[in-house]
Every structure is written in structure tokens, then in C-alpha cells.
Motif scaffolding. Structure first.
Motif, PDB file in Angstrom:
ATOM      1  N   ILE A 159       7.768  32.135 -15.799  1.00 42.41           N
ATOM      2  CA  ILE A 159       9.139  32.329 -15.309  1.00 42.41           C
ATOM      3  C   ILE A 159       9.250  31.883 -13.852  1.00 42.41           C
ATOM      4  CG2 ILE A 159      10.871  34.074 -14.735  1.00 42.41           C
ATOM      5  CD1 ILE A 159       9.978  35.620 -17.197  1.00 42.41           C
ATOM      6  N   MET A 160       8.254  32.253 -13.050  1.00 43.21           N
ATOM      7  CA  MET A 160       8.315  31.920 -11.632  1.00 43.21           C
ATOM      8  C   MET A 160       8.213  30.415 -11.394  1.00 43.21           C
ATOM      9  SD  MET A 160       6.273  34.919  -9.526  1.00 43.21           S
ATOM     10  CE  MET A 160       4.752  34.767 -10.468  1.00 43.21           C
ATOM     11  N   PHE A 161       7.233  29.786 -12.046  1.00 46.51           N
ATOM     12  CA  PHE A 161       6.964  28.380 -11.757  1.00 46.51           C
ATOM     13  C   PHE A 161       7.651  27.418 -12.723  1.00 46.51           C
ATOM     14  CE2 PHE A 161       3.388  30.738  -9.949  1.00 46.51           C
ATOM     15  CZ  PHE A 161       3.405  30.253  -8.649  1.00 46.51           C
ATOM     16  N   GLY A 162       8.076  27.920 -13.873  1.00 47.91           N
ATOM     17  CA  GLY A 162       8.746  27.066 -14.837  1.00 47.91           C
ATOM     18  C   GLY A 162      10.248  27.213 -14.854  1.00 47.91           C
ATOM     19  N   GLU A 163      10.767  28.367 -14.400  1.00 49.20           N
ATOM     20  CA  GLU A 163      12.208  28.618 -14.421  1.00 49.20           C
ATOM     21  C   GLU A 163      12.796  28.740 -13.017  1.00 49.20           C
ATOM     22  OE1 GLU A 163      13.933  28.546 -17.095  1.00 49.20           O
ATOM     23  OE2 GLU A 163      12.378  28.617 -18.629  1.00 49.20           O
ATOM     24  N   LEU A 164      12.179  29.560 -12.187  1.00 48.42           N
ATOM     25  CA  LEU A 164      12.721  29.789 -10.850  1.00 48.42           C
ATOM     26  C   LEU A 164      12.491  28.598  -9.917  1.00 48.42           C
ATOM     27  CD1 LEU A 164      11.650  33.517 -10.335  1.00 48.42           C
ATOM     28  CD2 LEU A 164      13.995  32.674 -10.511  1.00 48.42           C
ATOM     29  N   LEU A 165      11.256  28.129  -9.844  1.00 45.52           N
ATOM     30  CA  LEU A 165      10.906  27.088  -8.870  1.00 45.52           C
ATOM     31  C   LEU A 165      11.712  25.798  -9.042  1.00 45.52           C
ATOM     32  CD1 LEU A 165       9.174  26.303  -6.475  1.00 45.52           C
ATOM     33  CD2 LEU A 165       7.349  25.649  -8.068  1.00 45.52           C
ATOM     34  N   PRO A 166      11.901  25.274 -10.267  1.00 45.25           N
ATOM     35  CA  PRO A 166      12.692  24.039 -10.394  1.00 45.25           C
ATOM     36  C   PRO A 166      14.126  24.178  -9.903  1.00 45.25           C
ATOM     37  CG  PRO A 166      11.426  24.440 -12.393  1.00 45.25           C
ATOM     38  CD  PRO A 166      11.307  25.673 -11.555  1.00 45.25           C
ATOM     39  N   ASN A 167      14.675  25.383  -9.919  1.00 44.76           N
ATOM     40  CA  ASN A 167      16.044  25.589  -9.469  1.00 44.76           C
ATOM     41  C   ASN A 167      16.155  25.749  -7.954  1.00 44.76           C
ATOM     42  OD1 ASN A 167      18.036  25.993 -11.902  1.00 44.76           O
ATOM     43  ND2 ASN A 167      16.094  26.911 -12.522  1.00 44.76           N
ATOM     44  N   MET A 168      15.041  25.609  -7.265  1.00 46.58           N
ATOM     45  CA  MET A 168      15.037  25.668  -5.802  1.00 46.58           C
ATOM     46  C   MET A 168      14.710  24.306  -5.200  1.00 46.58           C
ATOM     47  SD  MET A 168      12.710  29.083  -5.266  1.00 46.58           S
ATOM     48  CE  MET A 168      12.894  30.543  -6.270  1.00 46.58           C
ATOM     49  N   SER A 169      14.699  23.269  -6.012  1.00 50.51           N
ATOM     50  CA  SER A 169      14.180  21.975  -5.577  1.00 50.51           C
ATOM     51  C   SER A 169      14.897  21.424  -4.348  1.00 50.51           C
ATOM     52  CB  SER A 169      14.250  20.968  -6.727  1.00 50.51           C
ATOM     53  OG  SER A 169      15.572  20.871  -7.229  1.00 50.51           O
ATOM     54  N   GLY A 170      16.232  21.480  -4.325  1.00 53.56           N
ATOM     55  CA  GLY A 170      16.977  20.924  -3.197  1.00 53.56           C
ATOM     56  C   GLY A 170      16.656  21.599  -1.872  1.00 53.56           C
ATOM     57  N   PRO A 171      16.848  22.920  -1.758  1.00 57.88           N
ATOM     58  CA  PRO A 171      16.528  23.598  -0.498  1.00 57.88           C
ATOM     59  C   PRO A 171      15.064  23.475  -0.090  1.00 57.88           C
ATOM     60  CG  PRO A 171      17.932  24.984  -1.864  1.00 57.88           C
ATOM     61  CD  PRO A 171      17.533  23.821  -2.699  1.00 57.88           C
ATOM     62  N   LEU A 172      14.162  23.505  -1.072  1.00 59.00           N
ATOM     63  CA  LEU A 172      12.744  23.416  -0.722  1.00 59.00           C
ATOM     64  C   LEU A 172      12.365  22.014  -0.257  1.00 59.00           C
ATOM     65  CD1 LEU A 172      10.921  25.635  -3.383  1.00 59.00           C
ATOM     66  CD2 LEU A 172      11.375  26.129  -0.974  1.00 59.00           C
ATOM     67  N   LEU A 173      12.978  20.974  -0.831  1.00 59.62           N
ATOM     68  CA  LEU A 173      12.730  19.625  -0.338  1.00 59.62           C
ATOM     69  C   LEU A 173      13.251  19.463   1.090  1.00 59.62           C
ATOM     70  CD1 LEU A 173      13.477  17.304  -3.394  1.00 59.62           C
ATOM     71  CD2 LEU A 173      11.295  17.580  -2.209  1.00 59.62           C
ATOM     72  N   ALA A 174      14.410  20.047   1.362  1.00 57.50           N
ATOM     73  CA  ALA A 174      14.936  20.017   2.729  1.00 57.50           C
ATOM     74  C   ALA A 174      14.008  20.762   3.687  1.00 57.50           C
ATOM     75  CB  ALA A 174      16.334  20.625   2.765  1.00 57.50           C
ATOM     76  N   GLU A 175      13.498  21.894   3.231  1.00 57.47           N
ATOM     77  CA  GLU A 175      12.564  22.667   4.058  1.00 57.47           C
ATOM     78  C   GLU A 175      11.265  21.895   4.260  1.00 57.47           C
ATOM     79  OE1 GLU A 175      11.374  26.033   6.332  1.00 57.47           O
ATOM     80  OE2 GLU A 175      13.310  25.288   5.620  1.00 57.47           O
ATOM     81  N   LEU A 176      10.832  21.156   3.248  1.00 56.70           N
ATOM     82  CA  LEU A 176       9.634  20.334   3.383  1.00 56.70           C
ATOM     83  C   LEU A 176       9.800  19.310   4.494  1.00 56.70           C
ATOM     84  CD1 LEU A 176       6.868  19.288   2.308  1.00 56.70           C
ATOM     85  CD2 LEU A 176       8.163  17.870   0.714  1.00 56.70           C
ATOM     86  N   GLY A 177      10.953  18.637   4.522  1.00 51.68           N
ATOM     87  CA  GLY A 177      11.206  17.676   5.581  1.00 51.68           C
ATOM     88  C   GLY A 177      11.257  18.326   6.951  1.00 51.68           C
ATOM     89  N   LEU A 178      11.858  19.504   7.014  1.00 51.39           N
ATOM     90  CA  LEU A 178      11.951  20.215   8.292  1.00 51.39           C
ATOM     91  C   LEU A 178      10.581  20.672   8.767  1.00 51.39           C
ATOM     92  CD1 LEU A 178      13.960  21.271  10.391  1.00 51.39           C
ATOM     93  CD2 LEU A 178      14.091  23.396   9.082  1.00 51.39           C
TER      94      LEU A 178
ATOM     95  N   GLY B 172      19.563  14.856   4.982  1.00 54.35           N
ATOM     96  CA  GLY B 172      20.162  14.264   3.796  1.00 54.35           C
ATOM     97  C   GLY B 172      19.939  15.106   2.554  1.00 54.35           C
ATOM     98  N   ILE B 173      18.731  15.615   2.398  1.00 56.44           N
ATOM     99  CA  ILE B 173      18.430  16.459   1.245  1.00 56.44           C
ATOM    100  C   ILE B 173      19.196  17.777   1.330  1.00 56.44           C
ATOM    101  CG2 ILE B 173      16.590  17.704   0.039  1.00 56.44           C
ATOM    102  CD1 ILE B 173      14.669  15.511   0.979  1.00 56.44           C
ATOM    103  N   ALA B 174      19.290  18.336   2.533  1.00 49.50           N
ATOM    104  CA  ALA B 174      20.043  19.577   2.706  1.00 49.50           C
ATOM    105  C   ALA B 174      21.515  19.376   2.379  1.00 49.50           C
ATOM    106  CB  ALA B 174      19.876  20.088   4.140  1.00 49.50           C
ATOM    107  N   ALA B 175      22.088  18.244   2.797  1.00 53.69           N
ATOM    108  CA  ALA B 175      23.486  17.956   2.492  1.00 53.69           C
ATOM    109  C   ALA B 175      23.692  17.802   0.991  1.00 53.69           C
ATOM    110  CB  ALA B 175      23.934  16.688   3.220  1.00 53.69           C
ATOM    111  N   ALA B 176      22.743  17.146   0.321  1.00 51.33           N
ATOM    112  CA  ALA B 176      22.840  16.981  -1.127  1.00 51.33           C
ATOM    113  C   ALA B 176      22.754  18.331  -1.831  1.00 51.33           C
ATOM    114  CB  ALA B 176      21.735  16.053  -1.621  1.00 51.33           C
ATOM    115  N   ALA B 177      21.855  19.200  -1.359  1.00 50.64           N
ATOM    116  CA  ALA B 177      21.712  20.529  -1.963  1.00 50.64           C
ATOM    117  C   ALA B 177      22.969  21.366  -1.758  1.00 50.64           C
ATOM    118  CB  ALA B 177      20.492  21.246  -1.368  1.00 50.64           C
ATOM    119  N   ALA B 178      23.550  21.298  -0.556  1.00 49.00           N
ATOM    120  CA  ALA B 178      24.776  22.052  -0.272  1.00 49.00           C
ATOM    121  C   ALA B 178      25.932  21.547  -1.135  1.00 49.00           C
ATOM    122  CB  ALA B 178      25.134  21.937   1.205  1.00 49.00           C
ATOM    123  N   ASN B 179      26.029  20.248  -1.325  1.00 49.47           N
ATOM    124  CA  ASN B 179      27.079  19.674  -2.153  1.00 49.47           C
ATOM    125  C   ASN B 179      26.909  20.089  -3.611  1.00 49.47           C
ATOM    126  OD1 ASN B 179      29.372  17.968  -2.578  1.00 49.47           O
ATOM    127  ND2 ASN B 179      28.005  16.417  -3.428  1.00 49.47           N
ATOM    128  N   ALA B 180      25.659  20.152  -4.065  1.00 55.73           N
ATOM    129  CA  ALA B 180      25.393  20.584  -5.436  1.00 55.73           C
ATOM    130  C   ALA B 180      25.806  22.035  -5.641  1.00 55.73           C
ATOM    131  CB  ALA B 180      23.914  20.395  -5.759  1.00 55.73           C
TER     132      ALA B 180
END
Length: 284
Positions: free
Chosen positions: A185-204, A268-276
């Protein structure tokens, strides 16, 4: 999971800032990775008198020992870039796992993890790094671990906040009702739904890692004092800024361009995540 992460990144490519960041980051990354093959001299070769002006054998002049600034610039980016990337990956992995566990398990485990993050966050990153490196000595693997773990609490808090919100959604409750294991549940359901914010955090986090690693080098905490390092180059030649500015400006510009590039990608990733998120709320 891979689909959600790649989809979030593809959406961010609709923003010009993401492309600009990728170009800037890519240019400096190529210089850092291929620089040692392109350097006209060895990083420690003496090619002229100290602080010689650009020209002749030294296109960017020489440094305080008479070494070629261009060669040391091409040689010095590899350690900064690799150390920053590895530290960022370590911090993201530890922080995401800790945040998922804390946000989904809740209870005493949540309290313990969050209080540990409070302790780490109480110390400025550079101070924590300098104290530990002074005690243990400047070793490359230790710099990676220290910088990475200093990022983990911030990533953990972000992940925990998203986990507690997503855990109340119907698709998570359905997975729990079907008896899905917690790990799935954590890695197969929850984690994929955090992809946008976490990618933005990765860049930061990568942006901060580059600055922190360069600062550590500037303060002299490098594994090999004779090796070329952008941060150390600034420190070595800082007293001659008005005499031979390229010995300092060259690594400063490289660090600045790399930092701006990664920050633009994160924006850019953060803006895409916010728009989504806005589109999701509108459709709901």
C-alpha cells in the motif's frame, strides 16, 4: 509506479522553465563528466607564474600556484556533481521511507520519527556537516552521508504530510479492505500518487546539495587537498580577485549555472504538480 513518475516529468516539460533548467544543468553536467578528458593540462601542472592573465597556455589564466584555471575547472566539477547527486538520492530515499512509515503507521512510531527529524532540523545543515567532518575527517563517503541525511528530515515531513492526506482516500481504504500488505500500500499505492511533489523536492534538494557540497569544499573539507574542486578553487584564490578574477569567477559561474538550472527544473515540476492538483479539484 514508473509510469506515474515519468508522466509527472513529461507534464513538467510543457513549461519553458523546465527546458531552460535542463539545458543549463545538462551543459554543466557534460562539462563536469567529460571535463577531465578535455582538460589541456593536468590539474596540478604548473603552466606559468602565479595569477598570470589569460592567454598562451592558460586560456583562463593561472591560479595561486601557477596551475591552469581551465584545466582545474574541467577537472573539479566531477566530484561536486557526483557527491551532490549521491547525497540527494540518499536523502530522498531515507526521507521518503521515513515519511511513508510515519504518516501511514501513525501512533508512537510517527512520534519517534518526527521527533528525530526535529532534532536534526535544530542544527543548520552546514554547521552539522562541519562538526561531524571535523571529528571524523573529510572523507568522500562521509560527506555524501552527512549531506544526504541532513536532507532526510525535510523530505520526511513533506512525505508524511502527503501520506496522511492520501491515506483517507477511497482507493487506500479499498486496498486495506482487500487485505493488501502495508508495504504494498505504501510503495505501490501511496508513493506513485506523490510523484509530482517529490520530483519537485528532488530538484530542490539537489540544488541545496550542490551549494552545500561546494561550501564544504570552500571551507577546505575535501578528501584530497590537491585534487581540483570548484569550492576549494574559490577559497584558494579569493585573495586575488582583483588580480586574476577568472581563478574565482570560473568556478563561481559554473556552480551558479548548475544551481539555477536544477532550481528551474524543480520549479517546472512544482508548477506542473500544482496545476494537476487544481485540475483534480475542479473535476471533483
Amino acid at each position: 509506479m514508473n509510469g506515474s513518475w515519468s508522466r509527472a516529468f513529461r507534464v513538467s516539460l510543457r513549461y519553458p522553465r523546465t527546458w531552460a533548467g535542463l539545458v543549463l544543468t545538462g551543459v554543466i553536467a557534460v562539462v563536469a563528466l567529460l571535463g577531465p578528458l578535455l582538460a589541456p593540462h593536468g590539474p596540478n601542472d604548473i603552466v606559468g607564474r602565479p595569477y598570470a592573465k589569460p592567454g598562451g597556455k592558460a586560456a583562463f589564466g593561472t591560479d595561486y600556484l601557477g596551475q591552469d584555471v581551465l584545466s582545474r575547472l574541467l577537472e573539479g566539477g566531477f566530484s561536486v556533481l557526483v557527491t551532490a547527486v549521491l547525497a540527494t538520492v540518499l536523502g530522498m530515499v531515507v526521507g521518503v521511507v521515513a515519511g511513508l512509515v510515519a504518516g501511514y503507521a501513525k501512533g508512537w512510531l510517527d512520534e519517534v520519527i518526527m521527533r528525530l527529524t526535529d532534532v536534526v532540523l535544530a542544527f543548520p545543515q552546514i554547521v552539522l556537516a562541519l562538526v561531524l567532518l571535523t571529528v571524523a575527517g573529510p572523507q568522500q563517503w562521509l560527506i555524501i552521508v552527512i549531506v544526504g541525511l541532513s536532507h532526510a528530515p525535510r523530505v520526511a515531513r513533506l512525505t508524511r504530510g502527503m501520506t496522511t492526506t492520501l491515506a483517507t482516500r477511497e482507493f487506500i481504504q479499498s486496498a486495506e479492505a482487500m487485505g493488501e500488505p502495508r508495504g504494498r500500500i505504501m510503495f505501490g499505492e501511496l508513493l506513485p500518487n506523490m510523484s509530482g511533489p517529490l520530483l519537485a523536492e528532488l530538484g530542490l534538494r539537489l540544488t541545496y546539495s550542490i551549494g552545500l557540497v561546494a561550501s564544504i569544499g570552500f571551507l577546505g573539507f575535501v578528501a584530497d587537498p590537491r585534487a581540483a574542486d570548484w569550492g576549494m578553487m574559490i577559497n584558494e584564490n579569493r585573495l586575488a580577485l582583483l588580480v586574476q578574477p577568472w581563478a574565482i569567477l570560473a568556478p563561481v559561474i559554473a556552480i551558479a549555472v548548475l544551481t539555477v538550472g536544477t532550481n528551474l527544473v524543480a520549479d517546472g515540476i512544482a508548477a506542473a504538480a500544482a496545476n494537476a492538483d487544481q485540475n483534480e479539484e475542479a473535476s471533483a
